[in-house]
Design a protein around this motif. Structure first.
Motif, short mmCIF file in Angstrom:
data_model
loop_
_atom_site.label_atom_id
_atom_site.label_comp_id
_atom_site.label_asym_id
_atom_site.label_seq_id
_atom_site.Cartn_x
_atom_site.Cartn_y
_atom_site.Cartn_z
N ILE A 279 -4.16 -5.65 11.64
CA ILE A 279 -3.55 -6.38 10.83
C ILE A 279 -3.94 -7.93 11.10
O ILE A 279 -3.66 -8.26 12.40
CB ILE A 279 -2.13 -6.39 10.51
N SER A 280 -4.62 -8.65 10.23
CA SER A 280 -4.81 -9.99 10.51
C SER A 280 -3.74 -11.13 10.27
O SER A 280 -2.92 -10.86 9.21
CB SER A 280 -6.09 -10.44 9.66
N TYR A 281 -3.54 -11.95 10.95
CA TYR A 281 -2.55 -13.13 10.71
C TYR A 281 -3.16 -14.52 10.72
O TYR A 281 -3.96 -14.81 11.48
CB TYR A 281 -1.54 -13.05 11.86
N THR A 282 -2.78 -15.37 9.64
CA THR A 282 -3.02 -16.68 9.71
C THR A 282 -2.07 -17.39 8.93
O THR A 282 -1.10 -16.84 8.28
CB THR A 282 -4.47 -17.09 9.16
N HIS A 283 -2.13 -18.89 9.26
CA HIS A 283 -0.96 -19.59 8.60
C HIS A 283 -1.19 -19.51 7.08
O HIS A 283 -0.38 -19.30 6.27
CB HIS A 283 -0.67 -20.95 9.03
N ILE A 284 -2.47 -19.62 6.65
CA ILE A 284 -2.95 -19.87 5.49
C ILE A 284 -4.33 -19.76 5.40
O ILE A 284 -4.85 -20.72 6.08
CB ILE A 284 -2.25 -20.87 4.50
N PRO A 285 -5.18 -18.76 4.66
CA PRO A 285 -6.47 -18.84 4.52
C PRO A 285 -6.86 -20.21 3.98
O PRO A 285 -6.36 -20.76 2.91
CB PRO A 285 -6.88 -17.56 3.93
N LEU A 286 -7.92 -20.83 4.75
CA LEU A 286 -8.58 -22.12 4.18
C LEU A 286 -9.83 -21.90 3.40
O LEU A 286 -10.67 -20.98 3.86
CB LEU A 286 -8.62 -23.26 5.20
N LEU B 42 -3.89 -8.35 5.57
CA LEU B 42 -3.53 -9.68 5.81
C LEU B 42 -2.18 -10.09 5.79
O LEU B 42 -1.53 -9.67 4.78
CB LEU B 42 -4.30 -10.50 5.20
N ILE B 43 -1.41 -10.74 6.55
CA ILE B 43 -0.28 -11.57 6.42
C ILE B 43 -0.24 -12.79 6.58
O ILE B 43 -1.06 -13.33 7.80
CB ILE B 43 1.00 -10.69 7.39
N ARG C 264 5.12 -2.38 10.97
CA ARG C 264 4.57 -1.39 11.66
C ARG C 264 3.22 -0.82 11.22
O ARG C 264 3.13 -0.63 9.74
CB ARG C 264 5.44 -0.19 11.70
N SER C 265 2.20 -0.87 11.90
CA SER C 265 0.74 -0.62 11.20
C SER C 265 0.31 1.02 11.40
O SER C 265 0.85 1.66 12.32
CB SER C 265 -0.34 -1.16 12.46
N HIS C 266 -0.09 1.56 10.57
CA HIS C 266 -0.80 2.74 10.45
C HIS C 266 -2.15 2.83 10.12
O HIS C 266 -2.67 3.84 9.84
CB HIS C 266 0.06 3.47 9.00
N GLY C 267 -2.92 1.79 10.70
CA GLY C 267 -4.15 1.85 10.71
C GLY C 267 -4.96 1.04 9.48
O GLY C 267 -4.08 0.61 8.85
N PRO C 268 -6.16 0.85 9.68
CA PRO C 268 -6.84 -0.13 8.80
C PRO C 268 -7.21 0.56 7.39
O PRO C 268 -7.31 -0.42 6.53
CB PRO C 268 -8.34 -0.26 9.28
N THR C 269 -6.87 1.49 7.00
CA THR C 269 -7.19 1.92 5.69
C THR C 269 -5.88 2.27 5.01
O THR C 269 -5.81 2.79 3.82
CB THR C 269 -8.02 3.18 5.63
N ARG C 270 -4.73 2.37 5.72
CA ARG C 270 -3.55 2.75 5.00
C ARG C 270 -2.58 1.46 5.01
O ARG C 270 -2.52 0.72 5.90
CB ARG C 270 -2.75 3.91 5.76
N PRO C 271 -1.55 1.52 4.04
CA PRO C 271 -0.75 0.39 3.83
C PRO C 271 0.34 0.49 4.97
O PRO C 271 0.52 1.52 5.87
CB PRO C 271 0.03 0.48 2.71
N PHE C 272 0.45 -0.99 5.67
CA PHE C 272 1.40 -0.93 6.99
C PHE C 272 2.74 -1.01 6.21
O PHE C 272 3.05 -1.24 5.05
CB PHE C 272 1.21 -2.33 7.58
#
Length: 254
Positions: free
Chosen positions: A148-155, A175-176, A231-239
């Protein structure tokens, strides 16, 4: 609670804070430490560096003291527990500090006063003390934790916050992000040989329940107050995640 990551957005710690949510966080983390703790930006309001207030409502020392107290409340219970057992302060928890637009205020202060008082202040130590954080991530930059990628806000290319639809179109994976103080969950199907979904979540703000910042008094309503345990379940499934309101957090853990 199974293994989880704890992203926290838009806490906006200030000099006149009641610090109840910081205390509750410390107790919650002690009871069940996350695998990863991620501050997603705007941990401090940093009003001493505000360009929107003609009269400063607090001093840099006020901001420093607020940061010290917030860190002691959030990390203190876990550190004390591990110290008795001769373990590392954070145990196995990894910590990430992402800078938000409020932390970015200090850059403008230093640009305006490159050889003056601002050049003597270690703003990074004030905002994110080195002893607490394993990694620091600049404003607008991205860190990926457990797919899961995290950033304050994409620019965008101009360095301005993106709108919702461009974020949906341009995000490549889960992304969160925060910044808006609202909450929105979007699942986007991907073209693949097997079922593949990416998920984009605009996370809530961990502000005091129903508080509006002084510079947002006339903004629209719809803010969501609280946090998500992810909770992550991998890159292709919704967390998966559960939402806890600020009010509920304080009620359960103080």
């Amino acid at each position: 609670m199974p293994d989880y990551d704890l992203p926290l957005f838009d806490i906006h710690t200030s000099h006149d804070d009641d610090f109840l949510r910081h205390k509750a966080l410390g107790n919650m983390i002690l009871e069940n430490p996350p695998k990863n703790l991620i501050i997603g930006g705007d941990f401090l309001s940093l009003d001493s560096c505000s360009f929107y207030d003609s009269k400063k409502i607090c001093s840099m020392d006020d901001d420093r003291k607020a940061s010290v107290r917030a860190h002691e409340l959030i990390f203190g219970p876990l550190h004390a527990y591990n110290k008795k057992r001769k373990k590392k302060p954070n145990g196995g928890m990894k910590t990430y500090f992402l800078y938000g637009n409020h932390e970015d205020r200090e850059k403008r202060v230093r640009e305006l006063d490159p050889d003056g008082f601002a050049s003597l202040v270690d703003y990074d130590e004030i905002m994110a003390p080195y002893s607490y954080w394993d990694e620091r991530v600049g404003y607008g930059e991205v860190v990926t934790v457990n797919d899961i990628s995290y950033t304050h806000i994409p620019l965008n290319k101009m360095g301005r916050p993106m709108g919702v639809n461009p974020i949906y179109r341009q995000t490549q994976g889960h992304l969160i992000y925060g910044h808006t103080h609202t909450m929105d969950v979007k699942t986007i199907p991907q073209i693949a040989t097997e079922n593949s979904v990416r998920m984009v979540v605009n996370a809530p703000a961990l502000l005091p329940q129903d508080q509006k910042e002084h510079y947002c008094k006339r903004s629209t309503t719809g803010w969501v107050y609280g946090l998500m345990r992810v909770r992550s379940h991998g890159p292709t499934r919704p967390f998966s995640f559960d939402f806890i309101s600020t009010e509920e957090l304080i009620s359960q853990y103080t």
